[in-house]
Structure formats: C-alpha cells, structure tokens
Design a protein around this motif. Structure first.
Motif, PDB file in Angstrom:
ATOM      1  N   ALA A   1      15.024  -4.858  13.134  1.00 26.97           N
ATOM      2  CA  ALA A   1      13.603  -5.077  13.424  1.00 26.97           C
ATOM      3  C   ALA A   1      12.834  -3.761  13.304  1.00 26.97           C
ATOM      4  O   ALA A   1      11.729  -3.722  12.752  1.00 26.97           O
ATOM      5  N   THR A   2      13.426  -2.678  13.785  1.00 34.39           N
ATOM      6  CA  THR A   2      12.801  -1.362  13.682  1.00 34.39           C
ATOM      7  C   THR A   2      12.686  -0.953  12.222  1.00 34.39           C
ATOM      8  O   THR A   2      11.634  -0.465  11.777  1.00 34.39           O
ATOM      9  N   PHE A   3      13.745  -1.153  11.462  1.00 33.28           N
ATOM     10  CA  PHE A   3      13.736  -0.847  10.028  1.00 33.28           C
ATOM     11  C   PHE A   3      12.684  -1.699   9.317  1.00 33.28           C
ATOM     12  O   PHE A   3      11.899  -1.194   8.508  1.00 33.28           O
ATOM     13  N   TYR A   4      12.653  -2.984   9.620  1.00 31.44           N
ATOM     14  CA  TYR A   4      11.710  -3.912   9.007  1.00 31.44           C
ATOM     15  C   TYR A   4      10.269  -3.483   9.298  1.00 31.44           C
ATOM     16  O   TYR A   4       9.429  -3.436   8.395  1.00 31.44           O
ATOM     17  N   GLN A   5       9.979  -3.140  10.551  1.00 34.18           N
ATOM     18  CA  GLN A   5       8.630  -2.701  10.909  1.00 34.18           C
ATOM     19  C   GLN A   5       8.262  -1.404  10.186  1.00 34.18           C
ATOM     20  O   GLN A   5       7.120  -1.219   9.763  1.00 34.18           O
ATOM     21  N   GLY A   6       9.237  -0.501  10.033  1.00 25.64           N
ATOM     22  CA  GLY A   6       8.998   0.726   9.280  1.00 25.64           C
ATOM     23  C   GLY A   6       8.679   0.439   7.818  1.00 25.64           C
ATOM     24  O   GLY A   6       7.799   1.067   7.221  1.00 25.64           O
ATOM     25  N   SER A   7       9.385  -0.524   7.245  1.00 23.05           N
ATOM     26  CA  SER A   7       9.130  -0.921   5.855  1.00 23.05           C
ATOM     27  C   SER A   7       7.720  -1.492   5.718  1.00 23.05           C
ATOM     28  O   SER A   7       6.995  -1.158   4.774  1.00 23.05           O
ATOM     29  N   LYS A   8       7.348  -2.339   6.651  1.00 21.10           N
ATOM     30  CA  LYS A   8       6.010  -2.941   6.616  1.00 21.10           C
ATOM     31  C   LYS A   8       4.927  -1.871   6.792  1.00 21.10           C
ATOM     32  O   LYS A   8       3.886  -1.923   6.139  1.00 21.10           O
ATOM     33  N   LYS A   9       5.190  -0.899   7.663  1.00 23.19           N
ATOM     34  CA  LYS A   9       4.217   0.174   7.907  1.00 23.19           C
ATOM     35  C   LYS A   9       4.017   1.006   6.637  1.00 23.19           C
ATOM     36  O   LYS A   9       2.882   1.347   6.282  1.00 23.19           O
ATOM     37  N   LEU A  10       5.102   1.320   5.946  1.00 23.24           N
ATOM     38  CA  LEU A  10       4.981   2.073   4.697  1.00 23.24           C
ATOM     39  C   LEU A  10       4.238   1.264   3.631  1.00 23.24           C
ATOM     40  O   LEU A  10       3.383   1.795   2.925  1.00 23.24           O
ATOM     41  N   LEU A  11       4.545  -0.018   3.526  1.00 22.81           N
ATOM     42  CA  LEU A  11       3.844  -0.853   2.542  1.00 22.81           C
ATOM     43  C   LEU A  11       2.366  -0.975   2.879  1.00 22.81           C
ATOM     44  O   LEU A  11       1.508  -0.921   1.994  1.00 22.81           O
ATOM     45  N   SER A  12       2.052  -1.103   4.139  1.00 25.33           N
ATOM     46  CA  SER A  12       0.654  -1.156   4.575  1.00 25.33           C
ATOM     47  C   SER A  12      -0.064   0.149   4.225  1.00 25.33           C
ATOM     48  O   SER A  12      -1.222   0.144   3.803  1.00 25.33           O
ATOM     49  N   THR A  13       0.647   1.257   4.370  1.00 21.99           N
ATOM     50  CA  THR A  13       0.087   2.561   4.023  1.00 21.99           C
ATOM     51  C   THR A  13      -0.138   2.657   2.515  1.00 21.99           C
ATOM     52  O   THR A  13      -1.175   3.172   2.072  1.00 21.99           O
ATOM     53  N   CYS A  14       0.792   2.150   1.725  1.00 23.41           N
ATOM     54  CA  CYS A  14       0.602   2.104   0.267  1.00 23.41           C
ATOM     55  C   CYS A  14      -0.672   1.347  -0.081  1.00 23.41           C
ATOM     56  O   CYS A  14      -1.485   1.798  -0.896  1.00 23.41           O
ATOM     57  N   LEU A  15      -0.825   0.207   0.531  1.00 27.69           N
ATOM     58  CA  LEU A  15      -1.987  -0.639   0.266  1.00 27.69           C
ATOM     59  C   LEU A  15      -3.284   0.083   0.643  1.00 27.69           C
ATOM     60  O   LEU A  15      -4.266   0.052  -0.106  1.00 27.69           O
ATOM     61  N   ALA A  16      -3.270   0.770   1.773  1.00 23.10           N
ATOM     62  CA  ALA A  16      -4.459   1.507   2.220  1.00 23.10           C
ATOM     63  C   ALA A  16      -4.796   2.645   1.258  1.00 23.10           C
ATOM     64  O   ALA A  16      -5.972   2.835   0.903  1.00 23.10           O
ATOM     65  N   VAL A  17      -3.793   3.397   0.845  1.00 25.17           N
ATOM     66  CA  VAL A  17      -4.036   4.498  -0.094  1.00 25.17           C
ATOM     67  C   VAL A  17      -4.517   3.937  -1.434  1.00 25.17           C
ATOM     68  O   VAL A  17      -5.451   4.465  -2.039  1.00 25.17           O
ATOM     69  N   GLU A  18      -3.918   2.846  -1.864  1.00 30.92           N
ATOM     70  CA  GLU A  18      -4.324   2.232  -3.128  1.00 30.92           C
ATOM     71  C   GLU A  18      -5.795   1.826  -3.084  1.00 30.92           C
ATOM     72  O   GLU A  18      -6.512   1.940  -4.068  1.00 30.92           O
ATOM     73  N   ARG A  19      -6.260   1.407  -1.936  1.00 33.80           N
ATOM     74  CA  ARG A  19      -7.657   0.958  -1.790  1.00 33.80           C
ATOM     75  C   ARG A  19      -8.655   2.114  -1.807  1.00 33.80           C
ATOM     76  O   ARG A  19      -9.855   1.871  -1.833  1.00 33.80           O
ATOM     77  N   THR A  20      -8.160   3.345  -1.773  1.00 39.72           N
ATOM     78  CA  THR A  20      -9.071   4.499  -1.887  1.00 39.72           C
ATOM     79  C   THR A  20      -9.081   5.048  -3.313  1.00 39.72           C
ATOM     80  O   THR A  20      -9.643   6.124  -3.548  1.00 39.72           O
ATOM     81  N   ARG A  21      -8.501   4.333  -4.205  1.00 39.25           N
ATOM     82  CA  ARG A  21      -8.444   4.741  -5.615  1.00 39.25           C
ATOM     83  C   ARG A  21      -9.855   5.006  -6.140  1.00 39.25           C
ATOM     84  O   ARG A  21     -10.743   4.164  -6.023  1.00 39.25           O
ATOM     85  N   PRO A  22     -10.079   6.187  -6.693  1.00 41.31           N
ATOM     86  CA  PRO A  22     -11.433   6.578  -7.105  1.00 41.31           C
ATOM     87  C   PRO A  22     -12.123   5.583  -8.026  1.00 41.31           C
ATOM     88  O   PRO A  22     -13.317   5.296  -7.841  1.00 41.31           O
TER      89      PRO A  22
END
Length: 182
Positions: A157-178
């Motif tokens: 569950a901890t690993f899974y939540q970490g994976s989701k957090k990283l993917l969420s971060t990817c999505l957030a960074v992608e949304r700041t694409r110039p």
C-alpha cells in the motif's frame, strides 16, 4: 537467494525515498517554501519541487520526474511477488489473481510511461502525454481494485501510494508545459 536480497534492497530503497519525502514535507513550510514553477499545479508542491530541483527547463523537469516514476514502476513486480506471501488467505487462486492483475497493471503503466518518454523526446506534437499519464494512473487503480477481497499489505500500500504520488507529480509538471500554457 539473490532475488530476495534484491527485493529487500528495493524495499530498503523505497523506505528511504518515502522517509526522505516525508522529512522534506515535514521540514518545508508550504506557505514560505519556494515552489518550482513546474510544480504550481502539483497537489504536493514540496515533494514535486524536491523531485525537479535540478531542472532549469520544463523538459528537464518532466524528464526528471518521469525517470523517477519509471524506476518506481519497475520495482512493482519483485515487491509484489515478495509481499504476496504475506497475504493471509490460503486461497492460492486469489493470490494468483491479485499477483497477475497487479503485475499486468504495473506492466501496462510502465509501457505507457515508456511511450510518454518517447513522445517527449520527439516533442509530443500530438500533445497526448497528458492523456497517457492519466491512462497510467488508471492502470495503477486497476491494481488497487484487485484487493477487493483482502486488505492490501501495508508495505505494498505504501509502495502503491508512492507510485500514485509520482504519477500525479508527472501529470502536474506536464500541465505546466510552456506550449500548453500559451
């Protein structure tokens, strides 16, 4: 025996990453912390800022967080194999279904992340990275769905939540694409 040592080392590495990120979150006051411009849309801005701290450009930021996410996703299979033995049900079929389902979910997510990596290397002219990140997130949710009859082991569950957090971060960074902001 070497596989067990590899899984144990992976679990230790994961624990360190999660501990470090919790320490960062505990020590950084979000109200006064300098948030990376690539993390303004992130749910966990301090975490995102730490992951992309070496980035000077959007391309470097997305590459950094995507690389971290791919590395995390690759750890799923050995961690899951090790943790399945800790499930209490003696029903081998249920364990096999969970293991197979989560393995497929993480493999599909990994394949999607590699597609995104290639898209971003070539400029993602179709601007489909956002959709693909969301698809990878859905695949991880499919793994969680496998645990309907038994509780997900806390380590996974901890690993899974970490994976989701990283993917969420990817999505957030992608949304700041110039080119998406203009």
């Amino acid at each position: 025996m070497a596989n067990r040592n590899g899984v144990a080392l992976s679990l230790v590495s994961l624990a360190f990453v999660l501990f470090a990120s919790s320490q960062i979150n505990a020590q950084v006051d979000p109200a006064i912390a300098k948030v990376s411009p690539y993390c303004v849309k992130a749910m966990d801005k301090p975490f995102c800022t730490e992951v992309v701290k070496v980035a000077d450009t959007w391309q470097e930021a997305i590459t950094e967080v995507l690389s971290e996410t791919i590395m995390q996703t690759k750890l799923a299979e050995p961690i899951m194999a090790s943790l399945l033995t800790s499930l209490t049900p003696s029903d081998a079929k249920l364990k096999d279904e969970i293991g197979t389902g989560c393995k497929k979910s993480y493999n599909d997510a990994l394949e999607t992340l590699k597609e995104i990596e290639e898209l971003l290397k070539t400029g993602d002219k179709t601007k489909s990275a956002n959709i693909k990140f969301s698809s990878a997130m859905s695949r991880l949710d499919d793994c969680e769905d496998e645990f309907k009859k038994v509780q997900m082991p806390i380590e996974f569950a901890t690993f899974y939540q970490g994976s989701k957090k990283l993917l969420s971060t990817c999505l957030a960074v992608e949304r700041t694409r110039p080119d998406l902001l203009n």
